[in-house]
Design a protein around this motif. Sequence first.
Motif, PDB file in Angstrom:
ATOM      1  N   VAL A  81      31.197  43.638  43.881  1.00  0.00           N
ATOM      2  CA  VAL A  81      31.158  44.524  42.718  1.00  0.00           C
ATOM      3  C   VAL A  81      30.731  45.929  43.134  1.00  0.00           C
ATOM      4  O   VAL A  81      31.335  46.925  42.729  1.00  0.00           O
ATOM      5  N   LEU A  82      29.678  46.004  43.948  1.00  0.00           N
ATOM      6  CA  LEU A  82      29.190  47.305  44.386  1.00  0.00           C
ATOM      7  C   LEU A  82      30.277  48.075  45.144  1.00  0.00           C
ATOM      8  O   LEU A  82      30.522  49.254  44.881  1.00  0.00           O
ATOM      9  N   GLY A  83      30.926  47.383  46.087  1.00  0.00           N
ATOM     10  CA  GLY A  83      31.950  48.049  46.877  1.00  0.00           C
ATOM     11  C   GLY A  83      33.134  48.508  46.040  1.00  0.00           C
ATOM     12  O   GLY A  83      33.589  49.648  46.148  1.00  0.00           O
ATOM     13  N   LEU A  84      33.643  47.630  45.167  1.00  0.00           N
ATOM     14  CA  LEU A  84      34.812  47.976  44.365  1.00  0.00           C
ATOM     15  C   LEU A  84      34.491  49.071  43.350  1.00  0.00           C
ATOM     16  O   LEU A  84      35.295  49.980  43.122  1.00  0.00           O
ATOM     17  N   LEU A  95      43.814  54.653  44.908  1.00  0.00           N
ATOM     18  CA  LEU A  95      42.871  53.696  45.474  1.00  0.00           C
ATOM     19  C   LEU A  95      41.902  53.199  44.407  1.00  0.00           C
ATOM     20  O   LEU A  95      41.549  52.010  44.378  1.00  0.00           O
ATOM     21  N   ALA A  96      41.455  54.092  43.529  1.00  0.00           N
ATOM     22  CA  ALA A  96      40.562  53.690  42.438  1.00  0.00           C
ATOM     23  C   ALA A  96      41.256  52.688  41.518  1.00  0.00           C
ATOM     24  O   ALA A  96      40.654  51.703  41.070  1.00  0.00           O
ATOM     25  N   LYS A  97      42.530  52.910  41.260  1.00  0.00           N
ATOM     26  CA  LYS A  97      43.296  51.976  40.427  1.00  0.00           C
ATOM     27  C   LYS A  97      43.414  50.622  41.113  1.00  0.00           C
ATOM     28  O   LYS A  97      43.321  49.568  40.470  1.00  0.00           O
ATOM     29  N   GLY A  98      43.607  50.624  42.437  1.00  0.00           N
ATOM     30  CA  GLY A  98      43.682  49.373  43.185  1.00  0.00           C
ATOM     31  C   GLY A  98      42.372  48.605  43.130  1.00  0.00           C
ATOM     32  O   GLY A  98      42.368  47.384  42.995  1.00  0.00           O
ATOM     33  N   GLU A 100      40.128  48.756  40.717  1.00  0.00           N
ATOM     34  CA  GLU A 100      39.990  48.235  39.350  1.00  0.00           C
ATOM     35  C   GLU A 100      40.829  46.975  39.166  1.00  0.00           C
ATOM     36  O   GLU A 100      40.388  45.987  38.567  1.00  0.00           O
ATOM     37  N   SER A 101      42.054  46.990  39.713  1.00  0.00           N
ATOM     38  CA  SER A 101      42.935  45.831  39.619  1.00  0.00           C
ATOM     39  C   SER A 101      42.354  44.644  40.383  1.00  0.00           C
ATOM     40  O   SER A 101      42.392  43.501  39.912  1.00  0.00           O
ATOM     41  N   ALA A 102      41.789  44.900  41.580  1.00  0.00           N
ATOM     42  CA  ALA A 102      41.195  43.822  42.372  1.00  0.00           C
ATOM     43  C   ALA A 102      40.019  43.191  41.644  1.00  0.00           C
ATOM     44  O   ALA A 102      39.843  41.964  41.665  1.00  0.00           O
ATOM     45  N   LEU A 103      39.199  44.010  40.992  1.00  0.00           N
ATOM     46  CA  LEU A 103      38.049  43.484  40.255  1.00  0.00           C
ATOM     47  C   LEU A 103      38.504  42.618  39.088  1.00  0.00           C
ATOM     48  O   LEU A 103      37.920  41.567  38.813  1.00  0.00           O
ATOM     49  N   ALA A 104      39.583  43.044  38.425  1.00  0.00           N
ATOM     50  CA  ALA A 104      40.130  42.255  37.318  1.00  0.00           C
ATOM     51  C   ALA A 104      40.672  40.917  37.806  1.00  0.00           C
ATOM     52  O   ALA A 104      40.490  39.873  37.163  1.00  0.00           O
ATOM     53  N   LYS A 105      41.340  40.905  38.968  1.00  0.00           N
ATOM     54  CA  LYS A 105      41.861  39.658  39.526  1.00  0.00           C
ATOM     55  C   LYS A 105      40.734  38.686  39.855  1.00  0.00           C
ATOM     56  O   LYS A 105      40.831  37.484  39.602  1.00  0.00           O
ATOM     57  N   LEU A 106      39.668  39.204  40.438  1.00  0.00           N
ATOM     58  CA  LEU A 106      38.522  38.347  40.760  1.00  0.00           C
ATOM     59  C   LEU A 106      37.942  37.729  39.500  1.00  0.00           C
ATOM     60  O   LEU A 106      37.668  36.529  39.442  1.00  0.00           O
ATOM     61  N   SER A 124      25.656  48.297  40.870  1.00  0.00           N
ATOM     62  CA  SER A 124      26.829  49.036  40.445  1.00  0.00           C
ATOM     63  C   SER A 124      26.860  50.354  41.207  1.00  0.00           C
ATOM     64  O   SER A 124      26.007  50.612  42.057  1.00  0.00           O
ATOM     65  N   ALA A 125      27.833  51.168  40.919  1.00  0.00           N
ATOM     66  CA  ALA A 125      27.958  52.467  41.576  1.00  0.00           C
ATOM     67  C   ALA A 125      28.587  53.444  40.601  1.00  0.00           C
ATOM     68  O   ALA A 125      29.490  53.084  39.843  1.00  0.00           O
TER      69      ALA A 125
END
Length: 233
Positions: A81-84, A95-98, A100-106, A124-125
């Motif tokens: 979570v922190l990294g994404l 890259l920011a959109k990618g 966000e998409s990766a976090l949603a998939k997880l 968080s960040a």
Amino acid sequence: MSRTARLFQLMQALRSLPSPVTAERLADETDVSVRTLYRDIDSLRGLGAVIDGEAGFGYTLIEDATLPPLGFEDEELEALVLGLREVMAVGDPSLAKGAESALAKLGARLPEGQSRRLKHAVLSATSFFPPPPPTVDAEVLRQAAWDERRIRFNYSDAKGAKTRREVYPLSIVFMQSSHCLVGWCHLRNDYRAFRLDRMLDLEVMDESFRPRRVSMLRDYWQKMRAEALEHGY
């Protein structure tokens, strides 16, 4: 758009939009009629996706059949979570959109308890002073580095002096407050870092420097570590 691409886009929308999401919103996201959207939902269910809801009530993705089972320790989840979220805060737009998409998939694939932990993570960040936006296409620049292709661009230094550079792109690094390209500069015949917000008129050239990128990047970091030790950092 092919049917396969449309179904993939629908899965992305189910992962990322607040649930339950209406059929009308999903149809708008995938640029189809509501009737076609109902058929696409049935198709995804037939492929193994567990989607709760029905017409008139909205839909929620319960289990995503396109992702393999995942298992993480609590500290691993916090680190993810922190990294994404850091990438979402300081990354270039694509890259920011990618991230966000990766976090949603997880979140869509994790067990319920871990999905809640992911959503409400302690770590968080954020960035109240986001880095200046790149003045070249960062996605094109990343691809040039992956393809190990020589690039050419105009560059302005901190004093405004302008030069035309030809560079072997090695890596894009977030340094202090800006994104920088690390590369071998043919004008200076040495490694240099270039701020992406000072680059203009990026061109990807035909010349390849494959397979030297990894070894050159290793040499660069060794040089940086040696200089840091020399200055007592």
